[in-house]
Design a protein around this motif. Structure first.
Motif, PDB file in Angstrom:
ATOM      1  N   PRO A   1       3.976  -5.309 -75.460  1.00 41.56           N
ATOM      2  CA  PRO A   1       4.857  -5.904 -74.453  1.00 41.56           C
ATOM      3  C   PRO A   1       5.669  -7.067 -75.012  1.00 41.56           C
ATOM      4  O   PRO A   1       5.203  -7.771 -75.907  1.00 41.56           O
ATOM      5  N   ARG A   2       6.873  -7.243 -74.468  1.00 45.70           N
ATOM      6  CA  ARG A   2       7.689  -8.386 -74.831  1.00 45.70           C
ATOM      7  C   ARG A   2       7.321  -9.543 -73.910  1.00 45.70           C
ATOM      8  O   ARG A   2       8.019  -9.852 -72.947  1.00 45.70           O
ATOM      9  N   SER A   3       6.211 -10.186 -74.235  1.00 48.94           N
ATOM     10  CA  SER A   3       5.700 -11.257 -73.379  1.00 48.94           C
ATOM     11  C   SER A   3       6.607 -12.480 -73.373  1.00 48.94           C
ATOM     12  O   SER A   3       6.472 -13.353 -72.513  1.00 48.94           O
TER      13      SER A   3
ATOM     14  N   ARG B   1       4.373  -7.313 -81.633  1.00 50.86           N
ATOM     15  CA  ARG B   1       3.357  -7.661 -80.641  1.00 50.86           C
ATOM     16  C   ARG B   1       2.651  -8.978 -80.953  1.00 50.86           C
ATOM     17  O   ARG B   1       2.235  -9.706 -80.048  1.00 50.86           O
ATOM     18  N   ASP B   2       2.539  -9.307 -82.234  1.00 50.33           N
ATOM     19  CA  ASP B   2       1.849 -10.541 -82.618  1.00 50.33           C
ATOM     20  C   ASP B   2       2.749 -11.772 -82.555  1.00 50.33           C
ATOM     21  O   ASP B   2       2.333 -12.876 -82.915  1.00 50.33           O
ATOM     22  N   GLY B   3       3.991 -11.586 -82.111  1.00 53.20           N
ATOM     23  CA  GLY B   3       4.915 -12.705 -81.979  1.00 53.20           C
ATOM     24  C   GLY B   3       5.815 -12.916 -83.177  1.00 53.20           C
ATOM     25  O   GLY B   3       6.740 -13.737 -83.124  1.00 53.20           O
ATOM     26  N   SER B   4       5.569 -12.206 -84.258  1.00 50.77           N
ATOM     27  CA  SER B   4       6.417 -12.339 -85.444  1.00 50.77           C
ATOM     28  C   SER B   4       7.703 -11.536 -85.260  1.00 50.77           C
ATOM     29  O   SER B   4       7.797 -10.652 -84.407  1.00 50.77           O
TER      30      SER B   4
ATOM     31  N   SER C   1      18.520 -17.766 -84.143  1.00 52.97           N
ATOM     32  CA  SER C   1      17.584 -16.685 -83.845  1.00 52.97           C
ATOM     33  C   SER C   1      16.555 -17.113 -82.804  1.00 52.97           C
ATOM     34  O   SER C   1      15.914 -18.161 -82.950  1.00 52.97           O
ATOM     35  N   PRO C   2      16.365 -16.294 -81.760  1.00 49.56           N
ATOM     36  CA  PRO C   2      15.322 -16.600 -80.774  1.00 49.56           C
ATOM     37  C   PRO C   2      13.926 -16.305 -81.301  1.00 49.56           C
ATOM     38  O   PRO C   2      12.935 -16.671 -80.670  1.00 49.56           O
ATOM     39  N   TYR C   3      13.855 -15.640 -82.458  1.00 54.65           N
ATOM     40  CA  TYR C   3      12.569 -15.234 -83.013  1.00 54.65           C
ATOM     41  C   TYR C   3      12.063 -16.169 -84.106  1.00 54.65           C
ATOM     42  O   TYR C   3      11.021 -15.921 -84.709  1.00 54.65           O
ATOM     43  N   GLU C   4      12.819 -17.232 -84.362  1.00 57.54           N
ATOM     44  CA  GLU C   4      12.409 -18.252 -85.322  1.00 57.54           C
ATOM     45  C   GLU C   4      12.455 -19.609 -84.625  1.00 57.54           C
ATOM     46  O   GLU C   4      13.206 -19.805 -83.668  1.00 57.54           O
TER      47      GLU C   4
END
Length: 252
Positions: free
Chosen positions: A40-42, A88-91, A187-190
């Motif tokens: 899931p995209r929590s 899934r692990d947030g990375s 980046s929203p992922y960093e």
């Protein structure tokens, strides 16, 4: 005297209002939501779910069952379009659009066979090759760009925020209906700092932007709020914008 149709409509409205007072869900059509990463995209689904106002949806990821070694093999090579998403692990992960395509099509077909009437691609990347035969496919890239091109007949300056500079050449074609487009990256992922956000806001102000688009499904509502405050401009959050449109279509 009320017509038969008016009477039926009044009864239906009364029943609907009563059912909502009783806490029942409004009528919905089955929705599939697929991320190009892993579900899931929590990070974004709680906000999206609140906007949609429904619980009858299926949330999956293209990479859900892909082993880590095979995910690494999807990394982009020189000349390939670059995508980024969340695991899934947030990375975060970098993906080749071209290499991801067969896996994406497979997941869309699976959701369609599972009975989804609507399928929302939770990505703002451009995928002209993907198809569905029965399900209605919601592609935010063309949907949002098409609407923005109709504002003032496209005669304005749009600021577009994307995760990576490498993505700009591959997405610029979807904004050809807008007279002037400038880009910045975050980046929203960093991890990013308040100063990073301030720099983005300053750049869009200095470029005399009239509207800002956060062109990635991973951007959070808090970033939209901050950029609106710092720039004084209207800001379009892609996931929120698409969810709002879907909510109008899927609920009574």
């Amino acid at each position: 005297m009320m017509s038969r149709n008016s009477i039926v409509s009044s009864i239906y409205t009364a029943v609907l209002r009563y059912s909502r007072r009783k806490g029942e869900q409004p009528m919905t059509h089955r929705l599939g939501i697929v991320t190009i990463g892993q579900a899931p995209r929590s990070d974004i689904m709680p906000a999206i779910g609140e906007i949609l106002g429904i619980t009858d949806y299926v949330h999956t990821g293209v990479l859900d069952d892909v082993p880590p070694a095979d995910i690494l093999a999807l990394a982009p090579s020189s000349g390939e379009d670059v995508l980024t998403s969340r695991l899934r692990d947030g990375s975060s992960v970098l993906l080749s659009r071209e290499r991801l395509l067969p896996l994406l099509q497979k997941e869309l077909t699976r959701l369609e066979n599972d009975g989804c009437e609507f399928i929302w691609l939770l990505c703002t990347g451009t995928f002209p090759e993907i198809v569905t035969t029965r399900s209605l496919l919601i592609e935010p890239d063309s949907l949002i760009a098409g609407i923005l091109a109709k504002i003032n007949r496209g005669q304005y300056t749009l600021g577009v925020l994307v995760p990576l500079a490498e993505q700009i050449p591959g997405i610029s074609s979807k904004f050809t209906g807008i007279s002037r487009v400038v880009y910045d990256c975050l980046s929203p992922y960093e991890a990013y700092t308040d100063n990073d956000v301030s720099n983005v806001a300053a750049y869009f102000r200095d470029e005399n932007c009239q509207l800002v688009l956060l062109d990635c499904m991973g951007y959070p509502p808090a970033l939209k709020k901050r950029l609106m405050a710092d720039t004084g401009l209207p800001v379009v959050l892609s996931n929120e914008f698409t969810a709002s449109l879907l909510a109008k279509m899927l609920t009574v």
